[in-house]
Motif scaffolding. Sequence first.
Motif, PDB file in Angstrom:
ATOM      1  N   ASP A 360       0.818  -1.209   0.000  1.00  0.00           N
ATOM      2  CA  ASP A 360       0.000   0.000   0.000  1.00  0.00           C
ATOM      3  C   ASP A 360       0.852   1.259   0.000  1.00  0.00           C
ATOM      4  OD1 ASP A 360      -2.760   1.161   0.203  1.00  0.00           O
ATOM      5  OD2 ASP A 360      -1.849   2.063   1.994  1.00  0.00           O
ATOM      6  N   ALA A 361       2.007   1.203   0.648  1.00  0.00           N
ATOM      7  CA  ALA A 361       2.891   2.374   0.654  1.00  0.00           C
ATOM      8  C   ALA A 361       3.371   2.693  -0.751  1.00  0.00           C
ATOM      9  CB  ALA A 361       4.075   2.132   1.584  1.00  0.00           C
ATOM     10  N   LEU A 362       3.687   1.648  -1.519  1.00  0.00           N
ATOM     11  CA  LEU A 362       4.117   1.845  -2.903  1.00  0.00           C
ATOM     12  C   LEU A 362       2.971   2.414  -3.734  1.00  0.00           C
ATOM     13  CD1 LEU A 362       6.372   1.467  -4.981  1.00  0.00           C
ATOM     14  CD2 LEU A 362       5.518  -0.852  -5.366  1.00  0.00           C
ATOM     15  N   LEU A 363       1.752   1.904  -3.521  1.00  0.00           N
ATOM     16  CA  LEU A 363       0.596   2.425  -4.233  1.00  0.00           C
ATOM     17  C   LEU A 363       0.398   3.907  -3.925  1.00  0.00           C
ATOM     18  CD1 LEU A 363      -1.945   2.039  -5.976  1.00  0.00           C
ATOM     19  CD2 LEU A 363      -3.143   1.310  -3.891  1.00  0.00           C
ATOM     20  N   GLN A 364       0.490   4.267  -2.654  1.00  0.00           N
ATOM     21  CA  GLN A 364       0.301   5.664  -2.275  1.00  0.00           C
ATOM     22  C   GLN A 364       1.381   6.556  -2.883  1.00  0.00           C
ATOM     23  OE1 GLN A 364      -2.417   6.848  -0.845  1.00  0.00           O
ATOM     24  NE2 GLN A 364      -3.171   4.733  -0.840  1.00  0.00           N
ATOM     25  N   ARG A 365       2.565   6.019  -3.023  1.00  0.00           N
ATOM     26  CA  ARG A 365       3.644   6.793  -3.629  1.00  0.00           C
ATOM     27  C   ARG A 365       3.354   7.068  -5.104  1.00  0.00           C
ATOM     28  NH1 ARG A 365       9.345   5.466  -1.199  1.00  0.00           N
ATOM     29  NH2 ARG A 365      10.172   7.574  -1.157  1.00  0.00           N
ATOM     30  N   HIS A 366       2.822   6.073  -5.792  1.00  0.00           N
ATOM     31  CA  HIS A 366       2.465   6.265  -7.190  1.00  0.00           C
ATOM     32  C   HIS A 366       1.291   7.231  -7.326  1.00  0.00           C
ATOM     33  CE1 HIS A 366       4.860   3.547  -9.801  1.00  0.00           C
ATOM     34  NE2 HIS A 366       5.137   2.977  -8.644  1.00  0.00           N
ATOM     35  N   ILE A 367       0.354   7.179  -6.413  1.00  0.00           N
ATOM     36  CA  ILE A 367      -0.746   8.143  -6.433  1.00  0.00           C
ATOM     37  C   ILE A 367      -0.196   9.561  -6.271  1.00  0.00           C
ATOM     38  CG2 ILE A 367      -2.778   8.946  -5.169  1.00  0.00           C
ATOM     39  CD1 ILE A 367      -3.429   5.973  -4.632  1.00  0.00           C
ATOM     40  N   GLN A 368       0.760   9.729  -5.343  1.00  0.00           N
ATOM     41  CA  GLN A 368       1.373  11.044  -5.174  1.00  0.00           C
ATOM     42  C   GLN A 368       2.129  11.463  -6.431  1.00  0.00           C
ATOM     43  OE1 GLN A 368       0.933  13.149  -2.478  1.00  0.00           O
ATOM     44  NE2 GLN A 368       1.839  14.579  -3.963  1.00  0.00           N
ATOM     45  N   ASP A 369       2.752  10.491  -7.111  1.00  0.00           N
ATOM     46  CA  ASP A 369       3.428  10.800  -8.370  1.00  0.00           C
ATOM     47  C   ASP A 369       2.446  11.346  -9.400  1.00  0.00           C
ATOM     48  OD1 ASP A 369       5.881  10.045  -7.421  1.00  0.00           O
ATOM     49  OD2 ASP A 369       5.939   8.115  -8.458  1.00  0.00           O
ATOM     50  N   ALA A 370       1.235  10.777  -9.424  1.00  0.00           N
ATOM     51  CA  ALA A 370       0.219  11.266 -10.358  1.00  0.00           C
ATOM     52  C   ALA A 370      -0.170  12.707 -10.029  1.00  0.00           C
ATOM     53  CB  ALA A 370      -1.013  10.357 -10.319  1.00  0.00           C
ATOM     54  N   LEU A 371      -0.338  12.986  -8.745  1.00  0.00           N
ATOM     55  CA  LEU A 371      -0.656  14.359  -8.342  1.00  0.00           C
ATOM     56  C   LEU A 371       0.485  15.307  -8.669  1.00  0.00           C
ATOM     57  CD1 LEU A 371      -2.264  13.558  -4.856  1.00  0.00           C
ATOM     58  CD2 LEU A 371      -3.455  14.078  -7.000  1.00  0.00           C
ATOM     59  N   ASP A 372       1.704  14.852  -8.454  1.00  0.00           N
ATOM     60  CA  ASP A 372       2.864  15.688  -8.777  1.00  0.00           C
ATOM     61  C   ASP A 372       2.959  15.945 -10.277  1.00  0.00           C
ATOM     62  OD1 ASP A 372       3.493  15.696  -6.087  1.00  0.00           O
ATOM     63  OD2 ASP A 372       5.055  14.168  -6.250  1.00  0.00           O
ATOM     64  N   LEU A 373       2.583  14.953 -11.085  1.00  0.00           N
ATOM     65  CA  LEU A 373       2.624  15.141 -12.531  1.00  0.00           C
ATOM     66  C   LEU A 373       1.657  16.234 -12.960  1.00  0.00           C
ATOM     67  CD1 LEU A 373       3.476  14.403 -15.390  1.00  0.00           C
ATOM     68  CD2 LEU A 373       1.738  12.604 -15.377  1.00  0.00           C
TER      69      LEU A 373
END
Length: 854
Positions: A360-373
């Motif tokens: 889940d931590a990895l998933l949340q990191r990718h979600i944050q990457d989407a927001l950062d994009l």
Amino acid sequence: MTHARVVAGLATGVLGVGLLAGLPTAQPAHAANTAAAAPAPLDYSVSVDTAATGPTIDPSMYGVFYEDINRAADGGLYAELVQNRSFEYSPTDNRSYTGLTSWTSSATAGGSGTAATVDDGARLGERNRTYLRLALTNPTGGTFGVSNSGYNTGIPLEAGKTYDFSVWARTDSTTGTPLTVTLRDAARTTAYASPVSVAVAGDTWRKYTGTFVASASTTSGRLAVEAGGTGTLRLDMISLFPRDTFKDRPNGLRKDLADKIAALHPGFVRFPGGCLVNTGSMDSYDAANAYPRARSYQWKDTIGPVEQRATNANFWGYNQSYGLGYYEYFQFAEDIGAQPVPVLPALVTGCGQNRATVDDALLQRHIQDALDLIEFANGPVTNEWGAKRAAMGHPAPFGLKRIAIGNEENLPDQYFANFVKFEAAIKAAHPDVTVISNSGPDDMGTTFDRLWDLNKAHGTAMLDEHYYNSPDWFLQNNKRYDTYDRQGPKVFLGEYASLDNKLRNSLAEAAYMTGLERNADVVKMASYAPLLSNIDYVQWKPDMIWFDNNASWGSTSYEVQKLFMNNVGNQVVPSTATGSVAQAKPITGAIGLSTWATAARFDDVTVTGADGGQLFADDFSGDASRWTPLAGRGSWSVQNGEYVQSDTGAQDTLVRAGDVSWHDYDLHLKATKTAGAEGFLIGFGVKDTGNYYWWNLGGWNNTQGAVEKAVGGAKQTLLAKPNSIETGRTYDITVKIRGGQVELYLDGALWGSFRDDAVTEPFAQVVTKDVARKQLIVKVVNAQAAPARTTIDLHGARVMGKAEMTVISGDPEAQNTRTAQPIAPVTSTVKGIDSTFTRTFDPNSVTFLRVQLK
């Protein structure tokens, strides 16, 4: 990109024969055998309700799908001429690679030394770790170094053009190290420009530059970088760019390829894939919170100074430098007036794989990457990611409106669970951004149905559909979107193509596109795929634009797509067509047996007609003389009263028995897998090597069963569901065919059924309106050998009496190649256009009539 039989061992997907350099070009239709009588015209009528208003067409209706496949980036759209410029090629990425791939040692005037690629504390950066170390032992006047061969046949140069060289270097010599950089041929006998001299000083990394003006043209040049003196010289990021790039941008795009894409006037650019998006996305981060070298494509690795970007393994079997990164994608979309549509990993693999993250931590990191994009694309210069965009030279926002999550996932429930988490986070922070889901890798099947059900119930805004099918499929499915729920998710047809690069394929695509436009209230975006292919590095075909290291050409599909994309219109005008209607045909053909990377044995094969009479029986008590090998692969023999295929390495071992005229029959047999990666394939309706049906049991690495139909060598999936085959277990198999209806029984239970008697409709049309130019655009496709004599009734519309007509036509087997492009549009002015007029449309043609309204 659908992952189809490109990876060894997967009996899956659809990958047809495509454009090959050097094939003889088919003659135009008028050069055909004149002894044969031309088909008589068929009569059609088109009724256009000019008083009614149809759906509004989205400005981004047609776009392009860009994926780094077929060397579309490095060696393609990205204008860098040096291959493996940062010495990051590695056998861990491709077994044939080394750090010196595309490089060879080079010496002048007795120069000497050693060249090695190393990764140590002297590296240029953490994302650019490997560099070239030259241990120089030159005599006076000698130089030693390396030479690069570029892509394809070599480095292309054009006389009179300017080329910019750069290198990062450091030396431990206290007096400095002189570099001589040359452009020459492989034999060292011809120089293509005056040498560039660079004086490297100091043992810290610095960038050095120089400029060449080519004195002669070549397609097989070499860039040589040689050093004089002694000591240790370190080199990295050895680069050569043509000054003449698209929009003259440094680190820019190859002009002829970018110009061809720009000429399409696409409404959007979907990037960077495709299968390379979600593969490897579940690899862990390292302790420094940096992405590992692993196979994941991460957008943050692709921005910033080019020497600080990663080089990574590409899903399609080669390395990608990331010199063409997210900033360049956004900039290119803006340059050509298209919306950017990035695709991010959902942490559920697709493309022939089946894996979902449990971290889940990895998933949340990718979600944050989407927001950062989204912040990188749209944010103000005062926040972190907007500031990074501004630092790269673009303080203004790029105006991102749509973002896609995932690509062709095979685990629908796991994918959807992750998708809704991405969507919730994005909607909360950026409610004006549309989040696009997807429906898997096929046009139908259990994954497709499940994802549509989940997204429809959820209220998802848009779904990305992908499919690659035969020309017949496209001609049979023009009405596909007529019955879609108008209140459900909108459709983004992100990848589609008819599986070859001949005019007949493009005509089928054109006919299908009239259905897309007619349903513009449902289908909001569509893009042919893939966009680019380097003729010497092909992982997938067909493709829209083909190229080598100095030339490019559009396929027949490029010409058709360009015609549609430059004549979309703003609004659909309701219209109907009547005329000659083809009749449904029953499934006919012999029977077949096959395997894919699997050994199996077969027994007790019988074929019974619908009347109960026996058509065929073989218990293999004798020989196999009644069976004909079609594929020419595998090791078939009769052993102990069974028909055995024993080669576990052979893919597609199809053998045929019976009569190709058979129809309405029951096929019964026993099959046993004895070893290997998959299951077995049961053929029916078999005509030849490129035309058949088969029931694929235990395909896709023994994870799925499917019925695939091959037409002219191109396959499409008719039915698919999860399935695996046990080794050593004997299965009882029955296939019942009645007309176009097929029932499939496994161990006496109904496994699945389908109908395949859709009528091929070679005549298709749609009418749209260009509001600004006050024109009706009448679009007619006649994908058959007979002319289409057509009465067009505009129901009293006041017209100017003439129209601009553009026609694409020719031999349906014709294709465009490097040396000849027989298929191209022809535009003329035609008269006699009234509120009702008759026009005979050429055989095998696409015709656009721009009718001027008073």
